[in-house]
Design an enzyme around this catalytic site. Structure first.
Site, short mmCIF file in Angstrom:
data_model
loop_
_atom_site.label_atom_id
_atom_site.label_comp_id
_atom_site.label_asym_id
_atom_site.label_seq_id
_atom_site.Cartn_x
_atom_site.Cartn_y
_atom_site.Cartn_z
N LYS A 291 0.88 -1.19 0.00
CA LYS A 291 0.00 0.00 0.00
C LYS A 291 0.91 1.24 0.00
CE LYS A 291 -4.23 1.76 2.07
NZ LYS A 291 -5.34 1.51 3.02
N GLU A 388 -19.15 -3.83 11.06
CA GLU A 388 -20.01 -3.00 11.90
C GLU A 388 -21.06 -3.84 12.62
OE1 GLU A 388 -19.04 -2.27 8.83
OE2 GLU A 388 -17.98 -0.37 9.06
N ARG A 416 -25.00 -0.29 8.08
CA ARG A 416 -24.75 -1.72 7.82
C ARG A 416 -25.17 -2.57 9.01
NH1 ARG A 416 -19.80 -3.65 4.33
NH2 ARG A 416 -21.19 -2.86 2.71
C1 LIG Z 1 -18.64 -0.70 5.55
C2 LIG Z 1 -17.39 0.15 5.54
N1 LIG Z 1 -16.73 0.36 6.69
C3 LIG Z 1 -15.61 1.12 6.70
C4 LIG Z 1 -15.14 1.69 5.55
C5 LIG Z 1 -13.92 2.61 5.59
N2 LIG Z 1 -12.82 2.06 4.77
C6 LIG Z 1 -12.57 2.46 3.55
S1 LIG Z 1 -11.27 1.70 2.85
C7 LIG Z 1 -11.00 0.80 4.27
C8 LIG Z 1 -9.86 -0.16 4.37
C9 LIG Z 1 -9.96 -1.16 3.26
O1 LIG Z 1 -8.88 -2.07 3.38
P1 LIG Z 1 -8.57 -2.98 2.13
O2 LIG Z 1 -9.84 -3.55 1.62
O3 LIG Z 1 -7.53 -3.92 2.56
O4 LIG Z 1 -8.05 -1.98 1.02
P2 LIG Z 1 -6.64 -1.22 0.97
O5 LIG Z 1 -6.93 0.20 1.39
O6 LIG Z 1 -5.71 -1.94 1.90
O7 LIG Z 1 -6.21 -1.32 -0.46
C10 LIG Z 1 -11.94 1.12 5.23
C11 LIG Z 1 -11.98 0.54 6.60
C12 LIG Z 1 -15.88 1.47 4.38
N3 LIG Z 1 -15.49 2.03 3.20
N4 LIG Z 1 -16.97 0.68 4.40
#
Ligand SMILES: Cc1ncc(C[n+]2csc(CCOP(=O)(O)OP(=O)(O)O)c2C)c(N)n1
Ligand SMILES: CC(=O)[C@@H](O)[C@H](O)COP(=O)(O)O
Ligand SMILES: [Mg+2]
Length: 662
Positions: A291, A388, A416
């Site tokens: 990342k 959530e 959610r």
């Molecule tokens: C239901 C929900 N909860 C929290 C988030 C906030 N959020 C956005 S991206 C993310 C992390 C995603 O991690 P990953 O899928 O591993 O993607 P990366 O950023 O590592 O590429 C979070 C927690 C969201 N978008 N949707």
């Protein structure tokens, strides 16, 4: 120097390139993102991690006939660049610019809308099975191969349970779907939970990946054995796959597993994807990525660096010489604190005052401010991952054990867990506090993230208290009140800066259901809820210039409503204006109208029965509000002091005096 990227106006323009050229395109995409997002701000690290993945996918697939789904979509900037939006990237997240995530109205290549995590596999199963059904309806044998479907999902998004609901269904049906697991070990903060350890373990076993190849080669090369391997090889290789630990989770769900593969090597990705496309069953390609790949402060900054660069602030990466630093004006007033920081600091105090208090986040460690609690009181802090629903079930279990859980979840993400709010927290009347940050219009993240439904979706539930602070001091008191309260309690507060009032030395317990008159006037009463109070005060100041002295009151509670305050305001003003940063349907203003009916307070919606106090409800429109700077969005929906002042002046028949601008 001309870029190959400048020749890529459609994904099909990738199809004729060599793999060396494709690798170069991926790097040019990366540089384009660093230059652009470094200037305008936006999601950053995740996008640097998917440059090769996007190129590899689009080089093998025929989008939009073949479907690429981007989970969340915060990592889809390379996809947008390769699908005709290269030159518009500088408008992303801006008002009337490109959408912050994938948006089906924006491009035919954006197959699904997103913003909330963990949905892509589910869509993928539907798309693939839908194509199967349509082919069957069209008379069985399809002339051309069915469209391929790939869901790109991160290791963080895989901690969202709905992703496994989809994997479970696909495994059951044998849906020929490809999941490209983009495993970088990170959510926004470091990923959590046993699934993360499992993925991490796989990532850390490079020998398994290389070892297996060498074992297979060795077997084939052994004299005399080679022939056997050729005959039994596929079975052996198959059994070899069953031997490797990486795939066991997936293979137990009847998914084939390919990987782990270097997610920054276009050739390796293409090889793995070709293997996956050849399978007529669900397949996961496990890609290991970084990342922030290619941007040293993220790539070499460890976990902290990758977390910091999840998003880049505007102007944070200056390609040119940094602008001369303007010395801070020592006399400039200090900026108000962020609501999030006030909440996070207050949680530490609440834990230290009552050891029953626990803070829970669903993968929004710094976003909610609970990162402060994690450091100060680690035993009273839990991150459940992007889960959530589990956050609220976990809170319910804690409450049954006599603890005081505070679930800090953005208003939009809390959607959610709605059934857990109803079925577990409210119906069981458990001592759970819902601390909803990002209430109201959040700005650049747009309609998937605006927290505008929580007043309505909570107010209808029996046994819950629903409140909103008008400023940071009230946030302190309301959080304290919620923790002390026996039963479900929800409070909401907006993204960003607070008002700038002094913080109280000590939190006090507020009387539930009691509002407060802030200034007394005549003819019109402005009854604000949460951030609506600030808008009411702005409107009152403008109305004073037009000769109208408005009353301003803070309702503080949407449930239970301060009915006596409503009655008092209605009996002494011809116009009662309610102001809330939420949808009107079922919102705070509706609660006031309902109170009129239930408690015999003569109220009529504005323009209704003459001689009865008219109610004008100000709030969010019955549509999804776009993305952009909050100021512009508030002007668009009329949630500003000037817009309210104009509406009041018109309703009162006051001519002139209120400014025309937004
Ligand atoms: C239901 C929900 N909860 C929290 C988030 C906030 N959020 C956005 S991206 C993310 C992390 C995603 O991690 P990953 O899928 O591993 O993607 P990366 O950023 O590592 O590429 C979070 C927690 C969201 N978008 N949707
Ligand atoms: C993609 C996603 O959902 C998060 O990155 C979100 O954009 C964070 O929002 P805040 O910036 O308001 O914390
Ligand atoms: Mg990740």
């Amino acid at each position: 120097m001309t870029r190959l990227l400048d020749r890529i106006d459609h994904p099909q323009d990738l199809h004729g390139l060599t793999e060396a050229e494709l690798q170069q395109v991926a790097q040019e995409v990366r540089e384009h993102i660093i230059d652009t997002v470094g200037e305008i701000g936006g999601h950053f690290g995740a996008n640097l991690g998917t440059c090769e993945i996007a190129v590899a996918l689009h080089s093998l697939m025929d989008s939009p006939r073949d479907k690429i789904l981007w989970d969340v979509g915060h990592q889809a900037y390379p996809h947008k660049i390769l699908t005709g939006r290269r030159d518009e990237l500088s408008t992303i997240r801006k008002y009337e610019g490109l959408a912050p995530f994938c948006a089906i109205h924006e491009s035919p290549h954006d197959i699904m809308g997103a913003g909330h995590a963990s949905t892509s596999i589910g869509y993928g199963v539907g798309l693939r099975e839908g194509a199967r059904l349509r082919a069957a309806h069209a008379g069985g044998g399809a002339e051309e191969p069915a469209p391929r479907v790939v869901a790109v999902i991160g290791d963080g998004a895989m901690t969202g349970g709905v992703a496994f609901e989809a994997a479970h269904q696909a495994g059951g049906l044998g849906t020929p779907l490809v999941v490209l697991l983009n495993d970088n070990g990170m959510s926004i903060s470091p990923n959590v939970g046993s699934l993360s350890r499992y993925f991490q373990g796989v990532r850390l076993k490079p020998r398994l990946w290389h070892g297996r190849e060498r074992v297979e080669e060795a077997l084939t090369d052994l004299p005399g054995v080679g022939g056997i391997v050729e005959r039994v090889g596929p079975t052996l290789k198959g059994s070899m796959k069953l031997l490797n630990a990486e795939g066991e989770l997936w293979e137990s769900l009847d998914w084939a597993y390919v990987g782990p593969v270097d997610g920054h090597d276009v050739h390796a990705l293409r090889q793995a994807l070709k293997q996956a496309f050849a399978a007529d069953r669900p397949v996961v390609v496990h890609a290991k990525t970084i990342k922030g790949k290619g941007f040293a402060p993220a790539e070499e900054g460890g976990l902290e660096g990758m977390e910091t660069w999840h998003a880049a602030k505007p102007g944070s990466i200056v390609a040119r010489a940094p602008a001369p630093k303007v010395p801070a004006d020592p006399d400039a007033p200090a900026k108000p604190p962020q609501y999030t920081q006030v909440f996070g600091r207050r949680m530490i105090e609440e834990v230290r005052a009552d050891r029953r208090v626990v803070g829970i986040t669903a993968a929004m460690n710094s976003g909610t401010g609970l990162n402060l609690l994690q450091v100060a009181e680690p035993d009273h802090y839990f991150d459940v991952g992007i889960a959530e629903q589990q956050a609220l079930l976990f809170a319910s279990g804690l409450a049954l054990e006599g603890l005081k859980p505070v679930a800090a979840i953005y208003s939009t993400f809390l959607q959610r867990a709605y059934d857990q709010i109803v079925h577990d927290v409210c119906l069981q009347e458990l001592d759970v506090v819902l601390a909803m940050d990002r209430a109201g219009l959040v700005g650049d993240d747009g309609p998937t993230h605006h927290g505008v439904f929580d007043i309505a979706y909570l107010r209808s539930l029996p046994s819950i208290v629903v409140a909103a602070p008008r400023d940071e001091a009230e946030l302190v008191h309301l959080l304290h009140t919620g923790i002390a309260h026996d039963g479900p309690f929800a409070l909401r507060y907006p993204r960003g800066e607070a008002v700038g009032v002094p913080l109280p030395e000590r939190a006090r317990r507020l009387e539930i259901g009691k509002g407060e008159v802030l200034r007394r006037g005549e003819r019109v009463a402005l009854l604000g809820y949460g951030s609506g109070v600030g808008v009411a005060l702005e409107a009152a100041a403008l109305l004073r210039e037009a000769g109208v002295e408005a009353t301003v009151a803070d309702a503080r509670w949407a449930k239970p409503l301060d009915v006596e305050l409503v009655r008092a305001l209605a009996s002494s003003h011809e116009l009662l204006v309610t102001l809330e940063e939420g949808v009107l349907a079922g919102g705070f203003g509706t609660a006031v109208l309902e109170a009129g009916e239930e408690h015999g307070i003569p109220l009529a919606t504005a323009g209704g029965v003459p001689g009865v106090t008219q109610v004008l409800r100000v709030g969010m429109p019955d549509r999804y509000v776009t993305h952009g700077a909050p100021k512009l969005l508030h002007q668009e929906v009329g949630f500003t002091g000037a817009a309210v002042a104009r509406r009041v002046a018109t309703a009162l028949g006051v001519r002139g005096g209120v400014p025309a601008q937004a």
